[in-house]
Motif scaffolding. Structure first.
Motif: not given
Length: 434
Positions: A220-222, A269, A275, A282, A286, A293, A295
């Motif tokens: 996953q990318r954050v 995110h 996704d 995930w 999330l 986080v 969005f």
């Protein structure tokens, strides 16, 4: 001349692995889609664990090896990295902070290379660190500090030149050529580059490249935003300071870098088509961390994904295309709030102006552990990625171990927790995932 090893990715992990290999007599080619250290490697806060006190970890612990390597990095690689050895300082302000610290300390004592720590009450903390003020309960002091990420990357570039490593910038790797279980070449656009082995160390883009070798990483990318203030007097921040809503370090030029805290990391995110890859894995994490986080919909990223998808269709499905020259937004307004929180405990920062804001992108795995080792089903392909925001903590040990594994099959470090095959089973999601 055909390289023995082609390394995909010119960040900290890719370039340091290349230097380790070259030091062992291996001909290495590094392929980087932008420039050396362009993405997260040069934007990181670059906090590191350092030797001090006792070590429960054995000599084959990657984290202990990394701590030892950072202590001697400048001498070994012949470059200045502005190593700060003033420690990690965790500020505890309330009961929720205490609860978090209890969980984190247990993990730290289990995994850190040098896990000794000291808990100071507020009065003792102010006596030792007169920079601190405001209302807080305690300060935990750990062995560590930080390095200058930009200087690390510049130094490694010089070391790579000295060791004969060839680095090709602006070279986007789009695929591989295979014969049976062997990777015989790396494809870059219309070019084919023969190689004896390949290492995928492309950070957040590694999962797309691994897909082409039939190996799936649920990554996953954050987005990890940060800001830097105008220069302040020396000693404004003791070592690396973390609170529940902020992290901070002072650079050699006096600027103070401000990032997310340990309870509220201020991660962003960016919702994307990516996704959908591992939504089942995930989505629960999330949702559980939805207060931590934020969005966002980044239209630039979505446009880049669509363009890459179209290029992939035109070039064939067995092709990876990822964004180049990627500059994620840093949302300076949110960074000002972090700076205000920090100034409650460090008065010299009150009224300090933000000079610049920027962001990098972190490659998360569900268990927050990197993926290091040979890719299943490929005899000569390796991966080193998914460091989950801890590339500088793990980096030197991981790169040394991977170089040993490639050269003689003996990593001389325990890679068991990071083995790629663990991803084939059910992964436990860490409570403090962000």
């Amino acid at each position: 001349m055909t390289p023995d090893v082609a390394v995909v990715g010119g960040g900290l992990i890719g370039l340091l692995t290349a230097c380790e290999l070259a030091e062992r007599g291996v001909r290495v080619l590094v392929l980087e889609k932008d420039d050396v250290g362009f993405e997260q490697s040069a934007r990181s806060v670059a906090a590191v664990n350092l030797p001090g006190g006792s070590s429960a970890a054995g000599p084959d612990s990657i984290l202990r090896i990394s701590a030892d390597e950072w202590a001697g990095f400048e001498e070994r690689w012949g470059c200045g990295i502005d190593l700060n050895q003033e420690g990690w300082h965790i500020l505890v302000a309330d009961e929720e902070d205490e609860r978090w610290l209890k969980i984190d300390r247990a993990l730290w004592e289990e995994t850190a290379g040098y896990p000794d720590s000291e808990l100071l009450d507020a009065r003792a903390a102010r006596e030792r660190f007169p920079q601190l003020d405001g209302s807080f309960r305690a300060l935990e002091v750990r062995h560590g500090g930080h390095v200058d990420a930009v200087r690390v990357m510049q130094g490694l570039r010089v070391a790579a030149d000295r060791l004969g490593v060839e680095v090709r910038r602006d070279t986007l790797v789009t695929g591989f050529e295979r014969h049976g279980g062997l990777v015989t070449a790396v494809r870059a656009g219309e070019s084919s580059i023969s190689c004896g082995a390949v290492v995928i160390a492309a950070g957040v883009w590694s999962s797309q490249l691994c897909d082409l070798l039939d190996f799936h990483i649920p990554m996953q990318r954050v987005r990890a935003p940060a800001a830097e203030t105008v220069p302040l007097p020396p000693g404004a921040i003791p070592g690396f300071l973390r609170g529940s809503t902020f992290g901070a370090r002072q650079n050699r030029n006096g600027t103070v870098r401000v990032t997310g805290g340990y309870r509220y990391s201020a991660m962003l995110h960016d919702l994307s088509f990516h996704d959908l890859r591992d939504l089942r894995v995930w989505a629960p994490a999330l949702w559980k961390n939805r207060k931590d986080v934020s969005f966002r919909v980044d239209t630039g990223l979505l446009a880049a994904e669509l363009a890459c998808g179209w290029a992939r269709l035109r070039g064939g499905n067995h092709r990876a295309v990822v964004p180049r020259d990627y500059h994620p937004s840093a949302r300076p307004r949110d960074r000002r709030k972090q700076l205000q929180d920090l100034a409650r405990f460090v008065p010299v920062l009150r009224g300090a102006r933000i000079l610049r804001a920027f962001a990098g992108v972190i490659d998360l795995t569900p268990d927050l552990l990197p993926v290091i080792g040979r890719i299943p089903g490929a005899e000569n392909a390796y991966v080193s990625s998914g460091f989950s925001g801890h590339g500088y903590i793990y980096g030197p040990g991981a790169c040394r171990a991977l170089a040993d594994l490639i050269v003689d099959g003996n990593p001389r470090a325990d890679l068991t927790p990071f083995r790629p095959t663990r991803l084939e089973g059910k992964l436990s999601m860490r409570e403090q995932i962000f």
